[in-house]
Scaffold this active site. Structure first.
Site, PDB file in Angstrom:
ATOM      1  N   ARG A   1     -20.829  -0.758  -1.067  1.00  0.00           N
ATOM      2  CA  ARG A   1     -19.374  -0.860  -0.937  1.00  0.00           C
ATOM      3  C   ARG A   1     -18.868  -2.216  -1.436  1.00  0.00           C
ATOM      4  O   ARG A   1     -17.795  -2.298  -2.028  1.00  0.00           O
ATOM      5  CB  ARG A   1     -18.962  -0.620   0.511  1.00  0.00           C
TER       6      ARG A   1
ATOM      7  N   HIS B   1     -13.372   7.284   2.710  1.00  0.00           N
ATOM      8  CA  HIS B   1     -12.808   6.954   4.012  1.00  0.00           C
ATOM      9  C   HIS B   1     -13.339   5.572   4.384  1.00  0.00           C
ATOM     10  O   HIS B   1     -14.354   5.133   3.847  1.00  0.00           O
ATOM     11  CB  HIS B   1     -13.282   8.012   5.022  1.00  0.00           C
ATOM     12  N   TYR B   2     -12.685   4.894   5.313  1.00  0.00           N
ATOM     13  CA  TYR B   2     -13.160   3.561   5.685  1.00  0.00           C
ATOM     14  C   TYR B   2     -14.464   3.594   6.488  1.00  0.00           C
ATOM     15  O   TYR B   2     -15.165   2.599   6.588  1.00  0.00           O
ATOM     16  CB  TYR B   2     -12.090   2.771   6.447  1.00  0.00           C
ATOM     17  N   ARG B   3     -14.813   4.740   7.034  1.00  0.00           N
ATOM     18  CA  ARG B   3     -16.047   4.850   7.814  1.00  0.00           C
ATOM     19  C   ARG B   3     -17.256   5.054   6.902  1.00  0.00           C
ATOM     20  O   ARG B   3     -17.109   5.346   5.721  1.00  0.00           O
ATOM     21  CB  ARG B   3     -15.944   5.997   8.805  1.00  0.00           C
TER      22      ARG B   3
END
EC number: 3.1.15.-
Length: 184
Positions: free
Chosen positions: A113, A128-130
């Site tokens: 990331r 998604h942020y997860r």
């Protein structure tokens, strides 16, 4: 081919090193699974061309691995830069998963990331942020249940690493999660 916000995006990057400030992405691959970890589709596997100045700064470990697996030669011959690889990957993902619905899935995905944020921000934003980071489960198992340790081949090609991550999570799922009986 069905777009589904429950599908999971698995990703792996091979890089010239671990520092996103100076190292570069040299390979990207993606795989789509359903929530039960069944593979639905494999995305493009792309070697990303990098200037020689980025290749020569690889440490000894990366140089040895990526010479052995042929990635350095593929990188030198590749017609893809980061932007083209990012676009092609997003084009594939749009067929299967809506934007920002899937967590980023794989091993040590926080590292991937960081590189995506720097070199492929549109792709980083697609997730998604997860995250579903198999490395976290592996580290916990190694500490709390070492007899269940899963050994990986670690050939360090992006697609093979994804497949190993899916197999590894499936192993942990069967051993630890499928055996849990719960009621709502």
């Amino acid at each position: 081919m069905t777009i589904n916000n429950e599908n999971l995006i698995w990703i792996d990057l091979e890089m010239t090193g671990l520092n996103s400030e100076i190292h570069r992405i040299i390979e990207i691959a993606t795989v789509i699974t359903d929530t039960k970890l069944n593979i639905i589709s494999e995305g493009p596997v792309i070697a990303i061309h990098q200037k020689e100045e980025h290749i020569v700064i690889m440490d000894e470990w990366n140089t040895k691995i990526h010479k052995k697996n042929g990635l350095i030669k593929r990188v030198q011959k590749s017609i893809y830069n980061e932007s083209k690889a990012e676009s092609k990957t997003i084009f594939f993902l749009k067929k299967w998963v809506p934007i920002q619905s899937s967590p980023i899935c794989g091993n040590s995905v926080y590292q991937d990331r960081k590189f995506l944020a720097r070199y492929m921000p549109n792709l980083e934003n697609y997730f998604h942020y997860r995250c579903i980071d198999v490395s976290t489960i592996k580290e916990l198992v190694n500490r709390w249940c070492p007899s269940f340790k899963k050994i990986k081949k670690q050939n360090h090609t992006a697609l093979e690493d994804i497949h190993e991550s899916i197999i590894e999570l499936n192993f942990y799922k069967k051993i630890f999660f499928d055996t849990i009986k719960y009621s709502k």
